[in-house]
Design a protein around this motif. Structure first.
Motif, PDB file in Angstrom:
ATOM      1  N   TYR A  21      56.484  34.751  44.056  1.00  0.00           N
ATOM      2  CA  TYR A  21      56.419  34.198  43.052  1.00  0.00           C
ATOM      3  C   TYR A  21      55.825  32.496  43.401  1.00  0.00           C
ATOM      4  N   VAL A  22      54.881  33.192  41.851  1.00  0.00           N
ATOM      5  CA  VAL A  22      53.709  32.067  41.806  1.00  0.00           C
ATOM      6  C   VAL A  22      53.171  31.916  39.999  1.00  0.00           C
ATOM      7  N   ASP A  23      53.091  30.701  39.425  1.00  0.00           N
ATOM      8  CA  ASP A  23      52.676  30.936  38.379  1.00  0.00           C
ATOM      9  C   ASP A  23      50.883  30.416  38.346  1.00  0.00           C
ATOM     10  N   ARG A  24      50.432  31.303  39.209  1.00  0.00           N
ATOM     11  CA  ARG A  24      49.100  31.726  38.735  1.00  0.00           C
ATOM     12  C   ARG A  24      48.523  32.905  39.235  1.00  0.00           C
ATOM     13  N   THR A  25      47.087  33.274  38.717  1.00  0.00           N
ATOM     14  CA  THR A  25      46.900  34.552  38.617  1.00  0.00           C
ATOM     15  C   THR A  25      46.689  34.753  39.948  1.00  0.00           C
ATOM     16  N   THR A  26      47.420  35.859  40.668  1.00  0.00           N
ATOM     17  CA  THR A  26      47.096  36.294  42.240  1.00  0.00           C
ATOM     18  C   THR A  26      46.267  37.432  41.848  1.00  0.00           C
ATOM     19  N   ARG A  27      44.667  37.020  42.872  1.00  0.00           N
ATOM     20  CA  ARG A  27      44.126  38.115  43.719  1.00  0.00           C
ATOM     21  C   ARG A  27      44.773  39.229  43.877  1.00  0.00           C
ATOM     22  N   LEU A  28      44.154  40.603  43.935  1.00  0.00           N
ATOM     23  CA  LEU A  28      45.132  41.904  44.266  1.00  0.00           C
ATOM     24  C   LEU A  28      44.518  42.104  45.900  1.00  0.00           C
ATOM     25  N   LEU A  29      42.711  42.182  45.713  1.00  0.00           N
ATOM     26  CA  LEU A  29      42.346  42.836  46.638  1.00  0.00           C
ATOM     27  C   LEU A  29      41.808  41.955  47.707  1.00  0.00           C
ATOM     28  N   GLU A  30      41.887  40.413  47.147  1.00  0.00           N
ATOM     29  CA  GLU A  30      41.392  39.000  48.340  1.00  0.00           C
ATOM     30  C   GLU A  30      42.636  38.791  48.899  1.00  0.00           C
ATOM     31  N   GLU A  31      43.830  39.166  47.958  1.00  0.00           N
ATOM     32  CA  GLU A  31      45.047  38.258  48.688  1.00  0.00           C
ATOM     33  C   GLU A  31      45.824  39.202  49.258  1.00  0.00           C
ATOM     34  N   GLY A  32      45.338  40.204  49.150  1.00  0.00           N
ATOM     35  CA  GLY A  32      46.439  41.239  49.846  1.00  0.00           C
ATOM     36  C   GLY A  32      47.782  42.152  48.992  1.00  0.00           C
ATOM     37  N   VAL A  33      47.969  41.869  48.164  1.00  0.00           N
ATOM     38  CA  VAL A  33      48.645  42.084  46.730  1.00  0.00           C
ATOM     39  C   VAL A  33      48.377  43.511  46.665  1.00  0.00           C
ATOM     40  N   ASP A  34      49.251  43.839  46.920  1.00  0.00           N
ATOM     41  CA  ASP A  34      49.411  45.620  46.664  1.00  0.00           C
ATOM     42  C   ASP A  34      50.025  45.835  44.833  1.00  0.00           C
ATOM     43  N   VAL A  35      50.847  45.558  44.095  1.00  0.00           N
ATOM     44  CA  VAL A  35      51.290  45.496  42.769  1.00  0.00           C
ATOM     45  C   VAL A  35      51.519  44.225  42.566  1.00  0.00           C
ATOM     46  N   ALA A  36      50.916  43.878  41.001  1.00  0.00           N
ATOM     47  CA  ALA A  36      51.338  42.050  40.678  1.00  0.00           C
ATOM     48  C   ALA A  36      51.865  42.372  39.675  1.00  0.00           C
ATOM     49  N   ILE A  37      52.683  41.680  38.716  1.00  0.00           N
ATOM     50  CA  ILE A  37      53.064  41.728  37.287  1.00  0.00           C
ATOM     51  C   ILE A  37      51.540  40.808  36.333  1.00  0.00           C
TER      52      ILE A  37
END
Length: 319
Positions: free
Chosen positions: A127-143
């Motif tokens: 849970y972070v109030d910034r834009t996560t970069r899915l590919l670079e940060e290994g995030v599968d799903v982002a809201i």
């Protein structure tokens, strides 16, 4: 014909002892079976079957190749079975990202329910109030709350939130209510980065964008801090509608300047696989999408968003 199909034809001929048997097993015509074997032998540069009027048997080269074909076809069958199993029983680690307050209020309960339903999936919730970069940060799903750019990541529209201006009743009693956004220059303001430009807030007047310079007494980067400051009468703040929903409900914050609200802000679910090909991703997307679309805080303009998405023909790719 592809190589795997040619291998299947060859193995079926050997197992059945004839071209006719292979034809029946594979649902192919006898000439198609013959052409497949001829193509395979030509590509390999070797005769695989010794054919007489009464029998068909593998040559020495055919026996060696037969064993290799069985291993390849068995591996493909096992791999497909594993994928099918994962689709029905997701496994692995699922990393999910969401804005802090939105995540706490709306995503965390769904993640908990998902974890109960799919016990073989380990979850990493960020849970972070910034834009996560899915590919670079290994995030599968982002809201993601906000307008999206173009990329190879796919977006599923969930709804919209409004950006509204809020104030505590006690602040209004002490300082009066602004009736036009330009009057904010005479008021204390609390700016929340990520929702507003700290020094310039956006409104709409007569269908046109209206930017208003403010002099914030406080600038914060977390929504709960902005909510608390507004409730404590530090100043007027601009928030997404869901962020102040409980305070509006209990009367500790009131919306003002509602006639000048900016356009709605889209909320999307992002993932890296277009149709949720990974079982854990597909299951989560299906699990949360309809629930979030029914969320009263996201329903505004949802029908319009769905119509636009259907017209475009597919999920819109975003960054």
């Amino acid at each position: 014909m592809d190589r795997l199909r040619e291998m299947e034809v060859f193995v079926a001929i050997v197992d059945g002892g004839s071209f006719t048997s292979a034809s029946d097993k594979l649902g192919m015509s006898a000439p198609a079976v013959s052409r497949a074997l001829t193509s395979l032998e030509a590509r390999l540069g070797a005769q695989l079957l010794a054919r007489t009027t009464r029998s068909v048997r593998p040559t020495e080269a055919g026996m060696s190749y037969l064993d290799a074909c069985r291993k390849v076809l068995d591996a493909v069958t096992d791999a497909e079975a594993d994928v099918a199993a994962c689709q029905d029983n997701p496994v692995g680690t699922l990393t999910i990202s969401a804005p802090v307050l939105f995540g706490q209020r709306f995503i965390a309960p769904l993640i908990d329910a998902y974890a109960q339903r799919y016990p073989d999936v380990s979850i990493n919730a960020v849970y972070v109030d910034r834009t996560t970069r899915l590919l670079e940060e290994g995030v599968d799903v982002a809201i993601r709350i906000g307008h999206l750019g173009d990329s190879s990541i796919y977006a599923i529209p969930l709804g919209f939130v409004r950006r509204r201006t809020y104030v505590a009743p006690a602040y209004l009693a002490a300082h009066g209510e602004p009736v036009h956004p330009r009057e904010l220059a005479d008021h204390h303001c609390v700016s929340l980065t990520g929702v507003t430009n700290p020094l310039e807030w956006t409104f709409y007047e007569n269908g046109s964008r209206l930017s208003v310079r403010v002099q914030p007494r406080m600038i914060v980067n977390l929504a709960p801090a902005a909510v608390m400051a507004a409730v404590d009468r530090v100043g007027i703040t601009q928030l997404f509608s869901y962020q102040a929903a409980p305070e509006v409900l209990n009367g500790t914050l009131l919306p003002v300047l509602t006639a000048f609200e900016p356009e709605s802000t889209p909320v999307n679910l992002l993932h890296v696989e277009r149709r949720g090909a990974s079982g854990k991703i597909r299951a989560f997307v299906e699990f949360v999408t309809e629930t979030l679309r029914r969320n009263v805080h996201l329903q505004q303009h949802m029908e319009t968003a769905m119509a636009v998405n259907e017209t475009s023909g597919s999920l819109r790719s975003v960054k």
